[in-house]
Design a protein around this motif. Structure first.
Motif, PDB file in Angstrom:
ATOM      1  N   THR A 336     -16.081 161.424  66.079  1.00  0.00           N
ATOM      2  CA  THR A 336     -16.663 160.624  67.163  1.00  0.00           C
ATOM      3  C   THR A 336     -16.816 159.168  66.740  1.00  0.00           C
ATOM      4  O   THR A 336     -16.482 158.242  67.489  1.00  0.00           O
ATOM      5  CB  THR A 336     -18.032 161.204  67.571  1.00  0.00           C
ATOM      6  OG1 THR A 336     -17.875 162.568  67.976  1.00  0.00           O
ATOM      7  CG2 THR A 336     -18.640 160.418  68.722  1.00  0.00           C
ATOM      8  N   TRP A 337     -17.327 158.952  65.541  1.00  0.00           N
ATOM      9  CA  TRP A 337     -17.527 157.603  65.026  1.00  0.00           C
ATOM     10  C   TRP A 337     -16.179 156.900  64.802  1.00  0.00           C
ATOM     11  O   TRP A 337     -16.020 155.721  65.131  1.00  0.00           O
ATOM     12  CB  TRP A 337     -18.342 157.678  63.746  1.00  0.00           C
ATOM     13  CG  TRP A 337     -18.636 156.381  63.048  1.00  0.00           C
ATOM     14  CD1 TRP A 337     -18.522 156.121  61.723  1.00  0.00           C
ATOM     15  CD2 TRP A 337     -19.123 155.158  63.627  1.00  0.00           C
ATOM     16  NE1 TRP A 337     -18.891 154.830  61.436  1.00  0.00           N
ATOM     17  CE2 TRP A 337     -19.271 154.203  62.601  1.00  0.00           C
ATOM     18  CE3 TRP A 337     -19.432 154.776  64.930  1.00  0.00           C
ATOM     19  CZ2 TRP A 337     -19.714 152.907  62.818  1.00  0.00           C
ATOM     20  CZ3 TRP A 337     -19.882 153.471  65.153  1.00  0.00           C
ATOM     21  CH2 TRP A 337     -20.020 152.570  64.109  1.00  0.00           C
ATOM     22  N   LEU A 338     -15.220 157.631  64.254  1.00  0.00           N
ATOM     23  CA  LEU A 338     -13.876 157.070  64.065  1.00  0.00           C
ATOM     24  C   LEU A 338     -13.274 156.634  65.400  1.00  0.00           C
ATOM     25  O   LEU A 338     -12.704 155.548  65.521  1.00  0.00           O
ATOM     26  CB  LEU A 338     -12.963 158.107  63.421  1.00  0.00           C
ATOM     27  CG  LEU A 338     -12.825 158.113  61.899  1.00  0.00           C
ATOM     28  CD1 LEU A 338     -11.942 159.270  61.467  1.00  0.00           C
ATOM     29  CD2 LEU A 338     -12.245 156.804  61.400  1.00  0.00           C
ATOM     30  N   SER A 339     -13.393 157.495  66.406  1.00  0.00           N
ATOM     31  CA  SER A 339     -12.851 157.197  67.728  1.00  0.00           C
ATOM     32  C   SER A 339     -13.495 155.938  68.298  1.00  0.00           C
ATOM     33  O   SER A 339     -12.813 155.096  68.895  1.00  0.00           O
ATOM     34  CB  SER A 339     -13.076 158.383  68.666  1.00  0.00           C
ATOM     35  OG  SER A 339     -12.557 158.121  69.939  1.00  0.00           O
ATOM     36  N   GLY A 340     -14.817 155.795  68.097  1.00  0.00           N
ATOM     37  CA  GLY A 340     -15.515 154.613  68.587  1.00  0.00           C
ATOM     38  C   GLY A 340     -15.042 153.345  67.898  1.00  0.00           C
ATOM     39  O   GLY A 340     -14.831 152.312  68.542  1.00  0.00           O
ATOM     40  N   ALA A 350     -12.625 151.698  60.236  1.00  0.00           N
ATOM     41  CA  ALA A 350     -12.242 153.092  60.480  1.00  0.00           C
ATOM     42  C   ALA A 350     -11.540 153.681  59.262  1.00  0.00           C
ATOM     43  O   ALA A 350     -11.768 154.841  58.892  1.00  0.00           O
ATOM     44  CB  ALA A 350     -11.339 153.180  61.710  1.00  0.00           C
ATOM     45  N   ARG A 351     -10.697 152.872  58.625  1.00  0.00           N
ATOM     46  CA  ARG A 351     -10.005 153.350  57.412  1.00  0.00           C
ATOM     47  C   ARG A 351     -11.009 153.653  56.295  1.00  0.00           C
ATOM     48  O   ARG A 351     -10.874 154.650  55.578  1.00  0.00           O
ATOM     49  CB  ARG A 351      -8.997 152.293  56.955  1.00  0.00           C
ATOM     50  CG  ARG A 351      -8.213 152.669  55.703  1.00  0.00           C
ATOM     51  CD  ARG A 351      -7.432 153.966  55.933  1.00  0.00           C
ATOM     52  NE  ARG A 351      -6.798 154.432  54.724  1.00  0.00           N
ATOM     53  CZ  ARG A 351      -5.548 154.130  54.370  1.00  0.00           C
ATOM     54  NH1 ARG A 351      -4.822 153.353  55.146  1.00  0.00           N
ATOM     55  NH2 ARG A 351      -5.028 154.611  53.276  1.00  0.00           N
ATOM     56  N   LEU A 352     -12.038 152.826  56.168  1.00  0.00           N
ATOM     57  CA  LEU A 352     -13.070 153.061  55.150  1.00  0.00           C
ATOM     58  C   LEU A 352     -13.841 154.348  55.454  1.00  0.00           C
ATOM     59  O   LEU A 352     -14.193 155.107  54.541  1.00  0.00           O
ATOM     60  CB  LEU A 352     -14.034 151.866  55.100  1.00  0.00           C
ATOM     61  CG  LEU A 352     -13.412 150.534  54.634  1.00  0.00           C
ATOM     62  CD1 LEU A 352     -14.439 149.413  54.751  1.00  0.00           C
ATOM     63  CD2 LEU A 352     -12.908 150.657  53.195  1.00  0.00           C
TER      64      LEU A 352
END
Length: 878
Positions: A336-340, A350-352
């Motif tokens: 969910t956080w990555l998608s945001g 996002a990569r981190l």
């Protein structure tokens, strides 16, 4: 007769041979077929065992034989329960069709014996699960015929089936008649009907049902209340949801975490994240109110809500809080956080986070990588996307159809169609089958790039691989045909999509034939997009009457036009100056409930501008603002053009200032209208100021330089035109649209031979290719002025450049002859055309003939244009 011991022996023998079904079946048949067993009912115990063995071994023929064997070997009073047992086992094993067939056979042979209600309930339940409405109807009818009294559970199943089929009135009627059949609804009955109403958006009816059930105690049923609360929230009826929550509290039915999650989920879905956040905060701190504590689902819902609304700081704070709690960090939370982050363009962060997942021992799944892949491809970071695919494979996660399709779409969006085709090839090699969506992406790009033959090949392959052709595919083909000038073929496909069996293949319409050769083509019916595409194509080529017929045809097919179709007609009428027709389309558009769009207003303003009706235009712009539609650059350009045509250039400049104040960047067309208007009124100072502003706003574009140069030249500003041409040459601006020949000719007529000669020298030194007839007036002028040596040198330059062009032209013609098998009939070079010109330039002609003696002597200068490394030069969008 078999005694109990013999029955037990048979059962043991069947169990022993469960892994050898043929032997088990042989033993069972032998025992039941023996005369000693004909009057026994003890074998009933072995029926479930042998049926299960046959089902597991998929011995369908033997299953069909089993009822006849039972009837042959058993008396009727013993065979009946055996057959009921057979139907029950088949149903529980999921073999609905076989169980219903056996049950119908049983009912035809034992019409006088009513089956137990439990067997009806079992078959009804399975029929509903498999969405077999025909079986449900037959079973209920047969219950009535058999005189079997339905239970409340039976009614619950029937009501659920009616709700699933969308027959809510019938479901309500059946609910009302339950008492007539001696059954009272229970809380499950209410729950089924309420859930059905809510799924259909009939939440108010669901609440009315809840209020009308006096005889059913629903005070402890949170599920029904939660269903209604969630449905109210989805419909943006949050006040009704809050009232129901308060009502739950009054009845001491305290809302649980599911209740609150329903509210938070619905509010976030509607974009009311702050309101959801307040509820979330209360759940965390108001323990004295007895509110449930948030669970992992609550946290994930809020995290997703913040991300979807671009509230990254709030999302980041919540994510950090979840990490501190430890147990709240799951794969779903990370995804969910990555998608945001990806959705909001934070790819580095996002990569981190992706690396952090691995460090925390949470293995990314295919969905995780697909999120990252989508973000990279949207930003056109294709090399990084390829590296990500390599990394995921090395981590044991293999790309799926979504991964490949995303990567393929990324390449297509960058117009790298060949690489996209390679991705499709790699996809097939790795046994990841593309779907229709994947193929449609590539097909669309091939059409867009004008690669018609490859698009045809793609359709053939889709046919060979038996991909289901959908309406999207047909729309892509139709749009491609319209774009490539094959409009009639597109029209033909639209007609044949309705019939399903075309005759177009025999007529030579290859694409229409291909479309209809592909499997399941009969399901590809035209939609609004189909008609929008074909109507737009017809309008663009002026076939307005045919476009109107297509409009009538779609209405006859119960396809109602959208704003795009109306805007297409309106733009066509207004462009032709038919304002009254445009406003008639507008009335029809409003009558059919289509909202005016920005394109609607732009079309009307375009039409009014052609009639110079400026006050009406200002009225439309005010109406646009009232409706919350902001004018775009096209709107302003139309109004600026109207003002300039009416001689109101000062008002036009004010409108340009208004554009820039509102953050709307003018394009080249905006400045072109104004520069031409001021040059027309001989106000070259203002025109030059506008040109300088245009360079800052739009960049150093060839269109701007050529526009300003040509206007200065036509306006008699020779010196300023010369200086601008020199500045253009210094920037290596392409001279395609420059009237440089006219400038040099004018300089020669004004006896400014040095300036004309300098320009020619600069053209040569800078490596420009240009028309060599430009030399003639300069050579002529030098010769007349007695500068014989300079004239000869210039003529020599001309001959050397012409010779090189002649050689290049010969190579080109040879290549053309090889490829096409033709010979250029002309055969004359540019210099020969110049020599044989009848323009009265006798001195230049003599000079050229004289320098032919020294043909080929000296260095031959390159006429190849210097490569343009300036970042300012590109295709302009204005």
């Amino acid at each position: 007769m078999l005694d109990m011991d013999q029955s037990c022996k048979l059962m043991k023998a069947l169990f022993k041979n469960a892994n050898n079904p043929r032997v088990a079946w042989y033993l069972f048949k032998r025992v039941l077929s023996s005369p000693s067993s004909s009057s026994s009912s003890s074998s009933t115990h072995s029926i479930p065992i042998i049926t299960s063995i046959l089902i597991g071994a998929k011995m369908h023929r033997e299953i069909h034989e089993l009822p006849q064997l039972i009837l042959f070997s058993q008396p009727l009073y013993s065979a009946y329960p055996c057959l009921i047992s057979l139907v029950r086992i088949l149903a529980k094993a999921g073999h609905l069709d076989e169980s219903v067939i056996q049950f119908k056979s049983l009912r035809s042979q034992f019409q006088e014996i009513p089956p137990p209600v439990s067997i009806y309930n079992l078959l009804l339940e399975l029929s509903i699960e498999q969405n077999r409405v025909d079986f449900v109807k037959w079973l209920y009818t047969d219950m009535i015929v058999a005189g079997v009294k339905p239970q409340t559970y039976t009614f619950n199943l029937l009501i659920q089936s009616l709700c699933d089929s969308g027959c809510f009135e019938d479901a309500q009627e059946l609910f009302n008649r339950m008492s007539e059949k001696g059954c009272l609804p229970n809380e499950f009955t209410i729950g089924i009907l309420v859930r059905g109403f809510c799924r259909a958006g009939l939440t108010t009816q669901g609440l009315q049902l809840l209020n009308s059930t006096e005889n059913v105690d629903l005070s402890s049923n949170r599920v029904v209340h939660n269903t209604l609360i969630s449905s109210f929230c989805k419909q943006d009826l949050t006040d009704e949801a809050e009232k129901l929550v308060e009502r739950m509290r009054k009845h001491h039915l305290f809302p649980d975490v599911v209740t609150f999650n329903c509210r938070i989920s619905a509010l976030c879905r509607l974009g009311k994240v702050l309101e959801a956040s307040r509820i979330f905060r209360d759940m965390q701190i108001d323990e004295e109110l007895g509110l449930p504590r948030p669970n992992i689902i609550t946290y994930n819902l809020m995290l997703k809500g913040f991300c979807n609304q671009g509230m990254l700081e709030e999302a980041r704070a919540l994510f950090d809080a979840m990490k501190k709690k430890g147990s709240f960090m799951t794969l779903k939370s990370y995804n969910t956080w990555l998608s945001g982050l990806v959705r909001n363009g934070k790819l580095l962060e996002a990569r981190l986070v992706l690396n952090e997942m691995v460090d925390e021992g949470i293995e990314p799944n295919i969905y995780t990588y697909n999120i990252m892949m989508d973000g990279l491809c949207r930003k056109h970071m294709m090399s990084d996307a390829k590296k990500l695919m390599t990394m995921m494979i090395s981590n044991g996660v293999y790309p799926d159809t979504v991964t490949y399709s995303t990567l393929l779409h990324g390449y297509c969006s960058k117009k790298r169609v060949s690489e996209a085709k390679n991705i499709l090839h790699a996809m097939i090699i790795n046994r990841c089958l593309p779907n229709a969506y994947t193929c449609n992406i590539l097909l669309h790009s091939l059409w867009k790039e004008g690669r018609t033959l490859e698009a045809e090949e793609m359709l053939h392959k889709m046919n060979e691989k038996c991909y289901q052709l959908d309406t999207v595919t047909c729309n892509i083909v139709i749009k491609g045909l319209c774009r490539s000038g094959k409009l009639d073929k597109g029209v033909e496909i639209v007609s044949e999509m309705w019939t399903g069996r075309p005759a177009s293949l025999a007529k030579g319409n290859l694409f229409a034939g291909l479309v209809n050769e592909i499997h399941n083509v009969s399901n590809c019916f035209p939609d609004v997009i189909t008609y929008s595409t074909i109507i737009s194509g017809l309008c663009k080529v002026g076939r307005l009457d045919e476009a109107k017929k297509k409009f009538i045809e779609m209405m006859a097919k119960n396809l109602y036009p959208d704003s795009i179709i109306y805007d297409t007609f309106m733009y066509t009428f207004c462009k032709q100056g038919k304002i009254s027709s445009g406003f008639r389309v507008l009335k029809d558009m409003e009558r059919n409930g289509c909202s005016k769009t920005l394109q609607t207003y732009n079309s009307l303003i375009l039409g009014l501008a052609s009639k110079n009706q400026i006050f009406e235009i200002y009225g439309l712009m005010d109406e646009m603002r009232e409706k919350g539609l902001c004018p775009d650059v096209c709107t302003y350009n139309n109004v600026i053009n109207c003002l300039c045509e009416g001689g109101r250039t000062k008002d036009a400049i004010s409108l340009l200032d208004e554009m820039m104040d509102k953050g709307i960047s003018p394009n080249i067309s905006s400045f072109k209208i104004l520069i031409k208007a001021f040059c027309k009124s001989s106000d070259f100072g203002v025109a030059c100021e506008l040109f300088e502003v245009a360079l800052k706003v739009c960049g150093h574009k060839e269109r701007l330089y050529s526009l300003m140069f040509n206007e200065l030249l036509v306006g008699g500003q020779i010196t300023e035109a010369k200086e601008l041409l020199e500045a253009s040459l210094d920037r290596y601006i392409i001279l395609k649209d420059f009237m440089y020949k006219d400038l040099i000719d004018r300089l020669c007529k004004d006896e400014r031979l040095d300036d004309a000669n300098c320009l020619l020298q600069k053209l040569i030194v800078k490596g420009y290719e240009f028309e060599y007839s430009t030399f003639v007036p300069v050579i002529d002028g030098l010769r007349k002025g007695g500068h014989k040596k300079q004239a000869d040198e210039l003529a020599n330059w001309m001959m050397e450049l012409t010779l090189q062009d002649r050689v290049k032209n010969k190579i080109y013609q040879n290549a053309k002859r090889i490829i096409h098998g033709t010979v250029d009939k002309g055969g004359r070079s540019d210099w020969q055309d110049i020599v044989h010109r009848d323009d009265g330039s006798g001195i230049a002609l003599k000079t050229l003939k004289r320098v032919q003696k020294g043909w080929g002597q000296g260095s031959i200068l390159s006429s190849q244009p210097k490569k343009n490394d300036s970042l300012d030069y590109d295709e302009y969008s204005g």
